[in-house]
Design a protein around this motif. Structure first.
Motif, PDB file in Angstrom:
ATOM      1  N   GLY A   1       0.774  -1.417   0.223  1.00 44.38           N
ATOM      2  CA  GLY A   1      -0.153  -0.040   0.137  1.00 44.38           C
ATOM      3  C   GLY A   1       0.887   1.347  -0.117  1.00 44.38           C
ATOM      4  N   ILE A   2       1.630   1.179   0.745  1.00 40.65           N
ATOM      5  CA  ILE A   2       2.414   2.445   0.954  1.00 40.65           C
ATOM      6  C   ILE A   2       3.602   2.856  -0.175  1.00 40.65           C
ATOM      7  N   SER A   3       3.843   1.232  -1.153  1.00 42.43           N
ATOM      8  CA  SER A   3       4.916   1.882  -1.654  1.00 42.43           C
ATOM      9  C   SER A   3       4.104   2.367  -3.124  1.00 42.43           C
ATOM     10  N   LEU A   4       2.544   2.116  -3.090  1.00 41.51           N
ATOM     11  CA  LEU A   4       1.934   2.406  -4.312  1.00 41.51           C
ATOM     12  C   LEU A   4       1.351   4.116  -4.252  1.00 41.51           C
ATOM     13  N   ILE A   5       2.164   4.373  -3.485  1.00 36.49           N
ATOM     14  CA  ILE A   5       1.420   5.978  -3.028  1.00 36.49           C
ATOM     15  C   ILE A   5       2.993   6.138  -3.423  1.00 36.49           C
ATOM     16  N   GLY A   6       3.821   6.100  -2.825  1.00 38.32           N
ATOM     17  CA  GLY A   6       4.960   6.040  -2.614  1.00 38.32           C
ATOM     18  C   GLY A   6       6.290   6.391  -3.929  1.00 38.32           C
ATOM     19  N   PHE A   7       5.836   5.574  -4.945  1.00 42.06           N
ATOM     20  CA  PHE A   7       5.743   5.422  -7.335  1.00 42.06           C
ATOM     21  C   PHE A   7       5.085   6.038  -7.678  1.00 42.06           C
ATOM     22  N   TRP A   8       3.487   6.483  -6.925  1.00 40.32           N
ATOM     23  CA  TRP A   8       2.804   7.771  -7.593  1.00 40.32           C
ATOM     24  C   TRP A   8       3.442   8.956  -7.034  1.00 40.32           C
ATOM     25  N   VAL A   9       3.867   9.598  -5.990  1.00 36.68           N
ATOM     26  CA  VAL A   9       4.690  10.746  -5.342  1.00 36.68           C
ATOM     27  C   VAL A   9       5.997  10.818  -6.199  1.00 36.68           C
ATOM     28  N   VAL A  10       6.691   9.850  -6.738  1.00 32.73           N
ATOM     29  CA  VAL A  10       7.978   9.507  -7.431  1.00 32.73           C
ATOM     30  C   VAL A  10       7.795   9.769  -9.123  1.00 32.73           C
ATOM     31  N   ALA A  11       6.521   9.639  -9.568  1.00 39.21           N
ATOM     32  CA  ALA A  11       6.638  10.138 -10.711  1.00 39.21           C
ATOM     33  C   ALA A  11       6.238  11.138 -10.945  1.00 39.21           C
ATOM     34  N   GLN A  12       5.049  11.897 -10.575  1.00 36.01           N
ATOM     35  CA  GLN A  12       5.321  13.162 -10.308  1.00 36.01           C
ATOM     36  C   GLN A  12       5.843  14.226 -10.295  1.00 36.01           C
ATOM     37  N   GLY A  13       7.104  14.087  -8.621  1.00 37.47           N
ATOM     38  CA  GLY A  13       7.994  14.505  -9.026  1.00 37.47           C
ATOM     39  C   GLY A  13       8.933  14.674 -10.198  1.00 37.47           C
ATOM     40  N   LEU A  14       8.653  13.339 -10.959  1.00 38.16           N
ATOM     41  CA  LEU A  14       9.423  13.473 -11.877  1.00 38.16           C
ATOM     42  C   LEU A  14       9.580  14.045 -13.358  1.00 38.16           C
ATOM     43  N   SER A  15       7.952  13.433 -13.148  1.00 38.92           N
ATOM     44  CA  SER A  15       7.073  14.737 -14.562  1.00 38.92           C
ATOM     45  C   SER A  15       7.270  16.102 -13.864  1.00 38.92           C
ATOM     46  N   TYR A  16       7.826  16.529 -13.507  1.00 35.45           N
ATOM     47  CA  TYR A  16       7.946  18.362 -12.680  1.00 35.45           C
ATOM     48  C   TYR A  16       8.958  18.665 -13.031  1.00 35.45           C
ATOM     49  N   ALA A  17      10.608  17.695 -12.378  1.00 32.51           N
ATOM     50  CA  ALA A  17      11.641  17.941 -12.842  1.00 32.51           C
ATOM     51  C   ALA A  17      11.199  17.998 -14.289  1.00 32.51           C
ATOM     52  N   VAL A  18      10.685  17.190 -15.427  1.00 29.15           N
ATOM     53  CA  VAL A  18      11.363  17.311 -16.963  1.00 29.15           C
ATOM     54  C   VAL A  18      10.111  18.176 -17.162  1.00 29.15           C
ATOM     55  N   ASP A  19       9.146  18.539 -17.397  1.00 31.32           N
ATOM     56  CA  ASP A  19       8.540  19.861 -17.254  1.00 31.32           C
ATOM     57  C   ASP A  19       9.816  21.137 -17.041  1.00 31.32           C
TER      58      ASP A  19
ATOM     59  N   LEU B   1      17.451  11.627  -8.225  1.00 28.87           N
ATOM     60  CA  LEU B   1      16.185  12.576  -7.809  1.00 28.87           C
ATOM     61  C   LEU B   1      15.256  11.541  -7.551  1.00 28.87           C
ATOM     62  N   LEU B   2      15.422  10.114  -8.051  1.00 26.33           N
ATOM     63  CA  LEU B   2      13.975   8.861  -7.088  1.00 26.33           C
ATOM     64  C   LEU B   2      14.598   8.347  -5.922  1.00 26.33           C
ATOM     65  N   VAL B   3      16.058   8.214  -6.476  1.00 23.90           N
ATOM     66  CA  VAL B   3      16.087   7.820  -4.970  1.00 23.90           C
ATOM     67  C   VAL B   3      15.928   9.080  -3.663  1.00 23.90           C
ATOM     68  N   LEU B   4      16.374  10.100  -4.051  1.00 20.44           N
ATOM     69  CA  LEU B   4      16.215  11.116  -3.180  1.00 20.44           C
ATOM     70  C   LEU B   4      15.411  11.420  -2.446  1.00 20.44           C
ATOM     71  N   MET B   5      13.964  11.297  -3.818  1.00 27.02           N
ATOM     72  CA  MET B   5      12.500  11.125  -2.917  1.00 27.02           C
ATOM     73  C   MET B   5      12.010  10.319  -2.229  1.00 27.02           C
ATOM     74  N   THR B   6      12.991   8.895  -2.811  1.00 24.91           N
ATOM     75  CA  THR B   6      12.592   8.190  -1.962  1.00 24.91           C
ATOM     76  C   THR B   6      12.657   7.637  -0.452  1.00 24.91           C
ATOM     77  N   THR B   7      14.192   8.362  -0.650  1.00 24.37           N
ATOM     78  CA  THR B   7      14.830   8.278   0.906  1.00 24.37           C
ATOM     79  C   THR B   7      14.091   9.137   2.160  1.00 24.37           C
ATOM     80  N   ALA B   8      14.157  10.763   1.163  1.00 25.43           N
ATOM     81  CA  ALA B   8      13.295  10.653   1.862  1.00 25.43           C
ATOM     82  C   ALA B   8      11.639  10.898   2.582  1.00 25.43           C
TER      83      ALA B   8
END
Ligand SMILES: [Zn+2]
Length: 382
Positions: free
Chosen positions: A259-277, A292-299
């Motif tokens: 359950g938690i990793s589902l939210i986690g991956f969604w957040v990481v995906a949002q962060g990545l599209s933001y960075a690409v934009d 960046l993905l590792v940084l978000m996951t660690t945080a």
């Protein structure tokens, strides 16, 4: 050494306080160092330089370039963190908790680095593979892959990974075996195996755990525990581990993680599209974004630590209550807790903040207080 049955007043020695303070500072320093490394990579553009080099070295082959990239990042990261790791090794000796020689420690470090490399390469290749195939819904595929891998590794850990570091033998002590069979029959369950864990080759600490999934599920008991604890005390430890088994704690943890990793991956995906934009990366499948993905996951993991630890402490209390119900007298549980705290130099009474953030188990003083409360409620157990 003797251990009184009513020992909630036992305070932590200055030695235990210092040891735990050093260990905590070490883990915080390690986390900060990791953060700093990832931020430097992203802020200086070193992540992109390294990506270009990886492409060049791989002859423009995407998957091979990803492998080189992960490899180099893990080499640098290990080199940066090595001083802290070595200090951690020294601390165990300084507090007389370790038997391990430097050569054996270096070999263990090498093996765990290689295992980390294999897992990281598989995961990163699959995640960037998913990003390439499905640039918008990749996080769902990555989430499924991540959890499948986590379950796979939890399953093989006791038969393939743990034996790379320690020897394990099926429990030979007949008395203990009989007691365990009795315990599990009373619980209406069957434990697939109990293994003696040769912890004494490397450590002076004692421990026990429930590990594995399905066919590999087993209770492991450190030889340091089997040698120095009375059969009643070991039975109390076994009953606690059986409590984890009966309450399906491993399965429940997996469900929570899914359950938690589902939210986690969604957040990481949002962060990545933001960075690409914002043109931080030329495309969504540019693997220079890995830091960046590792940084978000660690945080996120760090922020979630108090929640995950609270959840774990709740399961530990449940396993303790199961133990109180199963054993005929509570005193051996209390004495085993005291012995473990002394032997492992654990803090019996950490500050509330330390408990909330760092403790996956309730502090020993609280576990003993719960046992004493149980004895007052059920005087036949006293
Ligand atoms: Zn436990």
């Amino acid at each position: 050494m003797t251990f009184s049955a009513t020992s909630t007043q036992l305070q932590d020695t200055p030695e235990a306080r210092t040891y735990n303070r050093i260990r905590r500072r070490l883990s915080i320093a390690d986390l900060l160092l990791n953060f700093a490394f990832l931020i430097v990579l992203l802020a200086t553009g070193l992540n992109a330089t390294l990506r270009d080099w990886s492409y060049h070295a791989s002859g423009q082959h995407y998957s091979l370039a990803v492998f080189f990239y992960v490899f180099v990042l893990l080499v640098i990261s290990k080199a940066i963190g090595f001083a802290l790791d070595y200090y951690g090794f020294r601390v165990e000796h300084q507090f007389n908790l370790s038997n391990q020689k430097i050569k054996s420690w270096l070999w263990d470090e090498t093996k765990s680095w290689l295992i980390g490399l294999v897992i990281a390469v598989i995961l990163v290749e699959l995640i960037y593979g998913a990003i390439r195939i499905a640039p918008f819904k990749w996080w769902l595929i990555a989430w499924a892959i991540y959890n499948a891998l986590a379950i796979f590794f939890a399953q093989i850990a006791p038969v393939i990974l743990f034996p790379l570091f320690y020897k394990f033998y099926p429990l030979t002590n007949e008395e203990l075996k009989q007691r365990l069979i009795r315990l599990s029959e009373n619980a209406g369950t069957r434990v697939r195996g109990v293994y003696e864990w040769k912890l004494s080759e490397k450590s002076k600490k004692a421990n026990a755990a429930l590990a594995g999934l399905g066919a590999t599920r087993r209770i492991i008991l450190a030889d340091t525990l089997i040698q120095n604890y009375s059969p009643d005390e070991i039975e109390a430890v076994l009953a606690h581990e059986l409590g984890h088994h009966v309450h399906k704690h491993i399965l429940k943890s997996i469900v929570v993680q899914v359950g938690i990793s589902l939210i986690g991956f969604w957040v990481v995906a949002q962060g990545l599209s933001y960075a690409v934009d914002r043109d931080m990366f030329p495309s969504v499948h540019d693997f220079a974004s890995l830091p960046l993905l590792v940084l978000m996951t660690t945080a996120m993991s760090f922020i979630l630590m108090p929640v995950m630890n609270a959840y774990s402490r709740q399961k530990e209390r449940e396993a303790d209550r199961y133990c109180f119900k199963s054993i005929s007298k509570i005193a051996p549980f209390i004495s085993s807790m005291n012995k473990l705290a002394d032997q492992n130099l654990s803090e019996r009474t950490p500050s509330r903040l330390v408990e909330l953030w760092f403790h996956s188990h309730p502090p020993v003083a609280k576990r003993i207080a719960a046992a004493e409360a149980w004895m007052r409620q059920y005087p036949t157990k006293a």
